[in-house]
Structure formats: C-alpha cells, structure tokens
Design an enzyme around this catalytic site. Structure first.
Site, PDB file in Angstrom:
ATOM      1  N   SER A 173       0.845  -1.195   0.000  1.00 23.03           N
ATOM      2  CA  SER A 173       0.000   0.000   0.000  1.00 23.03           C
ATOM      3  C   SER A 173       0.880   1.245   0.000  1.00 23.03           C
ATOM      4  O   SER A 173       1.611   1.472  -0.955  1.00 23.03           O
ATOM      5  CB  SER A 173      -0.974  -0.033   1.182  1.00 23.03           C
ATOM      6  OG  SER A 173      -1.975   0.938   1.032  1.00 23.03           O
ATOM      7  N   HIS A 225      -4.396  -2.237  -4.083  1.00 26.49           N
ATOM      8  CA  HIS A 225      -5.793  -2.534  -3.719  1.00 26.49           C
ATOM      9  C   HIS A 225      -6.719  -2.546  -4.931  1.00 26.49           C
ATOM     10  O   HIS A 225      -7.894  -2.194  -4.828  1.00 26.49           O
ATOM     11  CB  HIS A 225      -6.318  -1.514  -2.699  1.00 26.49           C
ATOM     12  CG  HIS A 225      -5.460  -1.293  -1.509  1.00 26.49           C
ATOM     13  ND1 HIS A 225      -5.179  -2.285  -0.599  1.00 26.49           N
ATOM     14  CD2 HIS A 225      -4.796  -0.174  -1.072  1.00 26.49           C
ATOM     15  CE1 HIS A 225      -4.386  -1.796   0.356  1.00 26.49           C
ATOM     16  NE2 HIS A 225      -4.139  -0.523   0.080  1.00 26.49           N
TER      17      HIS A 225
END
Length: 251
Positions: free
Chosen positions: A127, A163
């Site tokens: 991330s 994501h």
C-alpha cells in the site's frame, strides 16, 4: 543488486504470517539471517502494527528491528538505516509518511542506498509501502475520497495503484489520472500481489516478475493509448507456501 518488491496491501499482508511473499523477500538478500528494518511512519509508528511485524519477521527467520520517527531516539539516522538488508515500509497515510521522511532526511538516506552501485538492499512494503518507491499513485491520504498522489520517491519510473481488487474507487481514479496525464504509465495489483524490480550496479531498474500467493493473480501494466486505457496482464510467479496461511484475506 538492489531490489524493490511493491505489494498491494500493507497490514493485510503483514498479518499473513506464513505467506510465501515474506520468504521471497528475505531470499533476495542472499543472506542467511538478513537484518530487516520496519518503518511504520505511515501509521504514526503504531505499536500494534510494529508488533505484527515482529510476529511475522520473527527472530527465527531474520534479525528484525524497527524505526520510530515520531519519537526518534537516535542521532545517527543514516548510520542506523544503512546497516539493514531489507527496508520494509508499512501501509497507512502515504502523504504524511513522505512529508515526515523529508523532514527527517530519511528519503535522502534511502536514495543514497538505492543509488549505491554496490547496494544489495531490498526495499519493500505494501500500500503506502508500495506506492512510495514510484513517481506517484492513488491514495486515501486525504480522506475517504481517493486522490492522486504524484510525489513519490521515484526510485521506479511510473505509477502504482494498490488494492486494485479491494477498493471500488481505485480503478476509475487510476484510469482517469492516466488519461489526464496526472500519472505516468504504471502498474496495478490486487491486495496479495507484488511487483519485483531489480537494479544492477546503479543502472536502470528493470521489472523482473509479479508474484502472488494465490491463483489467479491480479497484476497489470496500465497505460493510456490514444485516449483509451489498456490493461496488460504481467507475467506472474505463483508462490507455494511452506505452511498454512493462518490469517488474512484469500484473494
């Protein structure tokens, strides 16, 4: 040979204790017991996240340490950071993390490590810990409505969208940013996929492979061509684990 392994998810991947991605990262060092530094700036050096790191990168598989910048307890930051084989950056608020790094000088320290022709450091994370190595990406740093972040470290050319299979806003925002030229051609991965790049002798970084602990994987090269978005699947090495996956999403 310096490496970057950029993963789609941060905490979710860290909580997968036996995920083979972790062993893949450690093996890249070529060291029997690599020294691994966890940098949790993106969550304000959150203790629970740091504890999760120590449970996954335990002393049986490596020599784990962590760096706190909100309560900094050392003077020679460069001397400390440059002693590690793996720099593992946690997920969280990418924009705030980058600002703190620049204030503390950590960005330049890591850049010196990356640019060193003799470097064998592995830079990794998920991330925020994946976006930071690129020129930019998509982020939730500014609230629940995702925005474009174009101020990455730029170790790798292009952009990164984590994501991709887990957050509905990611794909349309990434496509729009590419079409408008706000982000350069880049890569998109699902939560559990990672991209491996290597840099030999300070030369141009090269993409090696995507890796995934699940099949089918999601790892794409994404670009704008003549006003249209083109998504090209990347070659993926599906990893086999040495034990059961005890926690975390399966896809």
């Amino acid at each position: 040979m310096a490496h970057v392994v950029a993963t789609g998810a941060g905490k979710a991947m860290m909580e997968r204790r036996n995920d083979p991605t972790h062993e893949y990262i450690l093996r890249l060092t070529g060291t029997e017991r690599p020294r691994v530094l966890f940098v949790g700036t993106a969550t304000g050096d959150e203790q629970a996240y740091t504890l999760s790191f120590y449970k996954t990168y335990d002393s049986d598989r490596c020599a784990p340490h962590h760096l706190t910048l909100f309560h900094r307890d050392l003077d020679d930051l460069a001397g400390f950071v440059k002693g590690f084989d793996v720099i593992h950056v946690g997920g969280g608020n990418t924009a705030n993390m980058l600002d703190v790094w620049r204030r503390q000088g950590l960005d330049e320290i890591m850049r010196e490590m990356w640019d060193d022709p003799a470097s064998n450091t592995v830079f990794t994370g998920g991330s925020a810990g994946g976006i930071c190595w690129f020129e930019g990406g998509t982020t939730d740093s500014y609230g629940p409505t995702l925005q474009v972040l174009p101020e990455g470290l730029g170790f790798l050319h292009g952009s990164f969208c984590p994501h991709y299979d887990a957050e509905d806003q990611r794909q349309p925002l990434f496509h729009d940013a590419l079409l408008k030229g706000e982000l350069a051609t880049g890569y998109a991965v699902g939560n559990l996929q990672s991209l491996h790049f290597e840099r030999a002798g300070g030369g141009t970084p090269e993409f090696v492979t995507a890796i995934s602990p699940v099949d089918p994987p999601l790892a794409l090269r994404v670009e704008a061509v003549d006003g249209e978005i083109v998504e090209t699947p990347l070659p993926v090495q599906v990893l086999e684990g040495t034990g059961p996956i005890v926690k975390g999403p399966s896809a």
